[in-house]
Design an enzyme around this catalytic site. Sequence first.
Site, mmCIF file in Angstrom:
data_model
loop_
_atom_site.group_PDB
_atom_site.id
_atom_site.type_symbol
_atom_site.label_atom_id
_atom_site.label_comp_id
_atom_site.label_asym_id
_atom_site.label_seq_id
_atom_site.Cartn_x
_atom_site.Cartn_y
_atom_site.Cartn_z
ATOM 1 N N CYS A 260 -8.453 2.693 6.955
ATOM 2 C CA CYS A 260 -7.486 3.077 8.036
ATOM 3 C C CYS A 260 -8.261 4.615 7.715
ATOM 4 C CB CYS A 260 -6.344 3.641 6.803
ATOM 5 S SG CYS A 260 -6.304 3.235 5.280
ATOM 6 N N ASN B 148 -2.230 -1.488 -4.293
ATOM 7 C CA ASN B 148 -2.959 -0.532 -3.013
ATOM 8 C C ASN B 148 -2.333 0.858 -2.847
ATOM 9 O OD1 ASN B 148 -2.783 -0.614 -0.676
ATOM 10 N ND2 ASN B 148 -4.114 -2.897 -1.177
ATOM 11 N N GLY C 77 0.696 -0.708 0.021
ATOM 12 C CA GLY C 77 -0.023 -0.197 -0.147
ATOM 13 C C GLY C 77 0.942 1.298 0.306
ATOM 14 N N ASN D 69 0.310 -8.512 12.638
ATOM 15 C CA ASN D 69 1.242 -8.012 11.901
ATOM 16 C C ASN D 69 0.452 -6.053 12.384
ATOM 17 O OD1 ASN D 69 0.860 -5.535 9.349
ATOM 18 N ND2 ASN D 69 -0.420 -8.240 8.641
ATOM 19 N N ASN E 161 -9.252 -7.841 3.867
ATOM 20 C CA ASN E 161 -8.079 -7.059 4.989
ATOM 21 C C ASN E 161 -7.544 -7.566 6.394
ATOM 22 O OD1 ASN E 161 -5.678 -4.789 5.701
ATOM 23 N ND2 ASN E 161 -6.900 -3.778 4.358
ATOM 24 N N THR E 162 -7.265 -7.618 6.942
ATOM 25 C CA THR E 162 -7.098 -8.095 8.161
ATOM 26 C C THR E 162 -7.957 -7.732 9.526
ATOM 27 O OG1 THR E 162 -5.776 -6.399 8.948
ATOM 28 C CG2 THR E 162 -4.128 -8.134 8.185
HETATM 29 C C1 LIG Z 1 2.319 -7.726 6.902
HETATM 30 C C2 LIG Z 1 1.346 -7.500 6.451
HETATM 31 C C3 LIG Z 1 1.284 -6.788 5.313
HETATM 32 C C4 LIG Z 1 0.182 -6.140 4.949
HETATM 33 N N1 LIG Z 1 0.197 -4.457 4.238
HETATM 34 C C5 LIG Z 1 -1.646 -4.154 3.577
HETATM 35 C C6 LIG Z 1 -1.440 -3.287 2.610
HETATM 36 O O1 LIG Z 1 0.082 -2.188 2.921
HETATM 37 N N2 LIG Z 1 -2.524 -3.069 2.340
HETATM 38 C C7 LIG Z 1 -3.965 -3.797 2.345
HETATM 39 O O2 LIG Z 1 -4.721 -3.519 1.286
HETATM 40 N N3 LIG Z 1 -3.197 -4.769 2.565
HETATM 41 C C8 LIG Z 1 -2.425 -5.160 3.788
HETATM 42 N N4 LIG Z 1 -2.111 -5.935 3.585
HETATM 43 C C9 LIG Z 1 -3.555 -8.069 4.513
HETATM 44 C C10 LIG Z 1 -2.957 -8.476 3.365
HETATM 45 O O3 LIG Z 1 -3.223 -7.598 2.486
HETATM 46 C C11 LIG Z 1 -4.640 -9.793 3.400
HETATM 47 O O4 LIG Z 1 -5.630 -8.653 2.946
HETATM 48 C C12 LIG Z 1 -4.604 -10.401 4.833
HETATM 49 O O5 LIG Z 1 -3.272 -10.326 4.869
HETATM 50 C C13 LIG Z 1 -5.342 -10.771 4.592
HETATM 51 O O6 LIG Z 1 -4.866 -12.242 3.724
HETATM 52 P P1 LIG Z 1 -4.359 -13.674 3.952
HETATM 53 O O7 LIG Z 1 -4.420 -14.390 5.070
HETATM 54 O O8 LIG Z 1 -4.047 -14.296 3.088
HETATM 55 O O9 LIG Z 1 -2.687 -12.764 4.485
HETATM 56 C C14 LIG Z 1 -1.225 -6.590 4.843
HETATM 57 C C15 LIG Z 1 -0.960 -8.497 5.451
HETATM 58 C C16 LIG Z 1 -0.048 -8.829 6.492
HETATM 59 C C17 LIG Z 1 0.228 -10.076 7.214
#
Ligand SMILES: Cc1cc2nc3c(=O)[nH]c(=O)nc-3n(C[C@H](O)[C@H](O)[C@H](O)COP(=O)(O)O)c2cc1C
Length: 335
Positions: free
Chosen positions: A162, A131, A78, A101, A224-225
């Site tokens: 955000c 992103n 992002g 994270n 997202n997370t």
């Molecule tokens: C270390 C880390 C950094 C991330 N940075 C971003 C980000 O910059 N922008 C964003 O939209 N999502 C970000 N995410 C979210 C991921 O793109 C994803 O939506 C989320 O981890 C769920 O997928 P997963 O379970 O396969 O990891 C981040 C996730 C992790 C683990």
Amino acid sequence: MGSNIKKSAVRSQKSKTTPLTPPLQKGRAGGGAPDLSVNIAGINLKNPVMTASGTFGYGEEFAPYLDLNRLGAVVVKGLSLKPRQGNPPPRIVETAAGMLNSIGLQNVGVELFVEKKLPFLKKFDTKVIVNFFGDSIDEYCEVAKVLDSAEGVAGLEMNISCPNKQEGWLEFGTNPAMTFKVVSAVRKSTKLPLIVKLSPNVTDITAIAKAAKDAGADALSLINTLSGMAVDANTRRPKLGNIIGGLSGPAIKPVALKMVWQVFKAVKLPLIGIGGIMTAEDAIEFMLVGASAIQVGTANFVEPQASIKILEGIADYFKKNKIKSVKELVGSLQV
Ligand SMILES: Cc1cc2nc3c(=O)[nH]c(=O)nc-3n(C[C@H](O)[C@H](O)[C@H](O)COP(=O)(O)O)c2cc1C
């Protein structure tokens, strides 16, 4: 990465040879290569496998380990208007079947990305999806404008998880009115295909999805997370420098599947499924509940080639089940 996530990655290798569920499992594999191409928001992808933002750097970090040309798209970390340092360490903690994270959206800033990172990515035969985010509606629009004029960007993925620092710190993606406001403004700032990435930290994700659609989103990506924290009982301290972080990995897959299914039923837009996808079977599950494409995130930390293995597994599944196109599968869950 540690043991919990590795276990599910190992399971995935075994499950490659495990027959998938009837009634789809009919006949034998054969015929030519299946057509895995999909069109998301007007972007033609050669296959539905992308890398999730923040887990794949700017692509170049992973280029020594896998052939980027094979991916449907690379979604980069992002970007904001100015470079950011992110949160204090520790910024990553392993949890049961996942990780937390609190990177804090560290990035090189949009200008430097266009100048130094995009030229590398443009050399590959894959789509580049950028992103981005902002602290205010104006910042979102400024970043979108810079990207709009950059050659080689196939589409934008807007991270709305955000806080709106100008108007009370509430996250853009947790309130339908605010989602509508920021997405409408960005829609007017760019002609590029606009994917809005939804936060799971809400009461009703369909309300946010509808607001994004009404504001002009071409597609939605989710999830997202999930917001979470980890505590060290011995030191009595939080494990993350920022105290709170975002949970990802296999632990969140059931939540993500449910949300994709809910949004699929509520909103007519192409969906990109994200959340704990470690194997091809996981990816297929997301398609069954309504995703036209998927993103691989945390799995990249366990196995840098995870996305390619997932792609190969999807192709095998299509062949075995005589599936001719991704469309056949999308939303075909039997209920
Ligand atoms: C270390 C880390 C950094 C991330 N940075 C971003 C980000 O910059 N922008 C964003 O939209 N999502 C970000 N995410 C979210 C991921 O793109 C994803 O939506 C989320 O981890 C769920 O997928 P997963 O379970 O396969 O990891 C981040 C996730 C992790 C683990």
